[in-house]
Design a protein around this motif. Sequence first.
Motif, mmCIF file in Angstrom:
data_model
loop_
_atom_site.group_PDB
_atom_site.id
_atom_site.type_symbol
_atom_site.label_atom_id
_atom_site.label_comp_id
_atom_site.label_asym_id
_atom_site.label_seq_id
_atom_site.Cartn_x
_atom_site.Cartn_y
_atom_site.Cartn_z
ATOM 1 N N VAL A 89 0.849 -1.197 0.000
ATOM 2 C CA VAL A 89 0.000 0.000 0.000
ATOM 3 C C VAL A 89 0.886 1.249 0.000
ATOM 4 O O VAL A 89 0.667 2.181 -0.774
ATOM 5 N N LYS A 90 1.911 1.229 0.857
ATOM 6 C CA LYS A 90 2.834 2.368 0.970
ATOM 7 C C LYS A 90 3.530 2.656 -0.361
ATOM 8 O O LYS A 90 3.620 3.805 -0.789
ATOM 9 N N PHE B 272 2.604 1.660 -3.396
ATOM 10 C CA PHE B 272 1.634 2.065 -4.421
ATOM 11 C C PHE B 272 1.368 3.569 -4.302
ATOM 12 O O PHE B 272 1.355 4.288 -5.302
ATOM 13 N N ILE B 273 1.178 4.030 -3.072
ATOM 14 C CA ILE B 273 0.939 5.459 -2.825
ATOM 15 C C ILE B 273 2.123 6.283 -3.341
ATOM 16 O O ILE B 273 1.939 7.295 -4.023
ATOM 17 N N LYS B 274 3.340 5.815 -3.046
ATOM 18 C CA LYS B 274 4.558 6.509 -3.515
ATOM 19 C C LYS B 274 4.624 6.522 -5.038
ATOM 20 O O LYS B 274 5.031 7.507 -5.652
ATOM 21 N N VAL C 96 2.141 6.458 -7.141
ATOM 22 C CA VAL C 96 1.169 7.444 -7.643
ATOM 23 C C VAL C 96 1.783 8.843 -7.595
ATOM 24 O O VAL C 96 1.641 9.626 -8.531
ATOM 25 N N ALA C 97 2.492 9.141 -6.489
ATOM 26 C CA ALA C 97 3.014 10.491 -6.251
ATOM 27 C C ALA C 97 4.136 10.900 -7.209
ATOM 28 O O ALA C 97 4.416 12.088 -7.377
ATOM 29 N N GLU C 98 4.774 9.917 -7.850
ATOM 30 C CA GLU C 98 5.923 10.203 -8.722
ATOM 31 C C GLU C 98 5.576 11.105 -9.912
ATOM 32 O O GLU C 98 4.427 11.214 -10.306
ATOM 33 N N VAL D 26 -6.211 5.040 -9.213
ATOM 34 C CA VAL D 26 -6.545 5.317 -7.807
ATOM 35 C C VAL D 26 -8.043 5.087 -7.575
ATOM 36 O O VAL D 26 -8.440 4.497 -6.567
ATOM 37 N N ALA E 221 -4.910 9.125 1.580
ATOM 38 C CA ALA E 221 -3.478 9.067 1.249
ATOM 39 C C ALA E 221 -3.296 8.992 -0.270
ATOM 40 O O ALA E 221 -2.393 9.626 -0.829
ATOM 41 N N LEU E 222 -4.161 8.232 -0.940
ATOM 42 C CA LEU E 222 -4.102 8.125 -2.404
ATOM 43 C C LEU E 222 -4.429 9.471 -3.054
ATOM 44 O O LEU E 222 -3.817 9.850 -4.057
ATOM 45 N N ALA F 48 -1.488 11.603 -2.736
ATOM 46 C CA ALA F 48 -0.479 11.155 -3.707
ATOM 47 C C ALA F 48 -0.786 11.706 -5.101
ATOM 48 O O ALA F 48 0.126 12.106 -5.831
ATOM 49 N N MET G 155 0.721 12.160 3.133
ATOM 50 C CA MET G 155 0.759 10.747 2.721
ATOM 51 C C MET G 155 1.269 9.865 3.862
ATOM 52 O O MET G 155 0.669 8.833 4.178
ATOM 53 N N CYS H 171 -0.968 7.236 6.291
ATOM 54 C CA CYS H 171 -0.622 5.809 6.403
ATOM 55 C C CYS H 171 -0.563 5.391 7.876
ATOM 56 O O CYS H 171 -1.015 4.302 8.236
#
Lengths: 209, 209
Positions: A8-9, A11-13, A15-17, A27, B33-34, B37, B70, B74
């Motif tokens: 989950v962590k 995946f969130i990262k 998305v943020a890229e 999402v 969080a999503l 992101a 984010m 979490c």
Amino acid sequence: MDLCSLSVKDFIKRVAEKSPTPGGGAVGAVAAALAAALGAMVSNLTIGKKGYEDVESQMEACLEIFGNEMSYLCDLVNKDVQAFDQVMAAYRLPKNSEEEKAVRTVKIQQALKTAIEVPFDLARRCKNVIVNVERLAKWGNLNAISDAESAAHLLYAVYYVAKANVMINMKSLKDPRYCNWIKEEMDHLEKQIEASYRRILEVIKKRNG
Amino acid sequence: MDLCSLSVKDFIKRVAEKSPTPGGGAVGAVAAALAAALGAMVSNLTIGKKGYEDVESQMEACLEIFGNEMSYLCDLVNKDVQAFDQVMAAYRLPKNSEEEKAVRTVKIQQALKTAIEVPFDLARRCKNVIVNVERLAKWGNLNAISDAESAAHLLYAVYYVAKANVMINMKSLKDPRYCNWIKEEMDHLEKQIEASYRRILEVIKKRNG
């Protein structure tokens, strides 16, 4: 790669890229899958519970639907990313000769249709999940009613996420008949989802007393 | 254990299980969080982009806020589960003597306050994230505007998820002054989130032409 195999962590990262994928559509699919999972949880907490014997078979049916939707929506996360990547790839095709230009135009239009169909499918899934959340709102375990309500709020939002993603891709599509068909279908889904959402909030208010 | 270290697929499965945790509150925190992101992604896609030089420092500021939220959200996923588990543990305390009953009552009330404070915190986070999504809607990369819109829809929904979870725990709390304070704070947040959400949709409509 299967994005749903990321933590989950991570995946969130991801998305943020600084990359357009995974974006809003992916999402939205995760959020809808989480809503379906809440539905499955409420079904599970109702099955075998004293006082809810009469709705057991209803809840079993709901549970199966939510389970199927959870898997389907996880696949949709990856499909959304692939669809967008294909649009980008089509735009990057060479356009030096007339022939190349013609091929590029066709490829872009094809890719855009897929990029529309994935969020359109997400909207359909939202409808399918929310009408079953409505059954939970009416007959599910009262102790878990806030979880059914949470699922409804998320699904209603994800429909609009799907709509935003359909619309942005429709802008560049040069097929008025296809666009009209999608718009009509989306309007129809929107009315059904909206109505189901309102009924869910109303019935929960009543049951909460 | 850290639930956000589970894969997306396994987290979804964990939600679906016949156990009240992770429930609506934890799912809401993941969805928020999503959304944060997506905000970070739009910021990233605006920084260094031709034509957006004037908003670079704004976007850098947004990016930092989204990154912090984010991580915070979490952590909130796990806190929500712990808070609910503590309420359940308090209800299971022995109540054979008057003394045991008194201890149990105090422990239940304490645990309920924590179970209210976690979704209350989630509501505050939603407000903090959505006001920064508003900056993206106004000044962010137009190509990623549907992602900013997607974030807004999700955050608006998660506020109502948080509210549902605050309300259900408030039912059993015997502290009218505390309840009134939370209700007032929630009303205030609701007005701010609602207003920001409406402005976001309006400005995106304008920018989309």
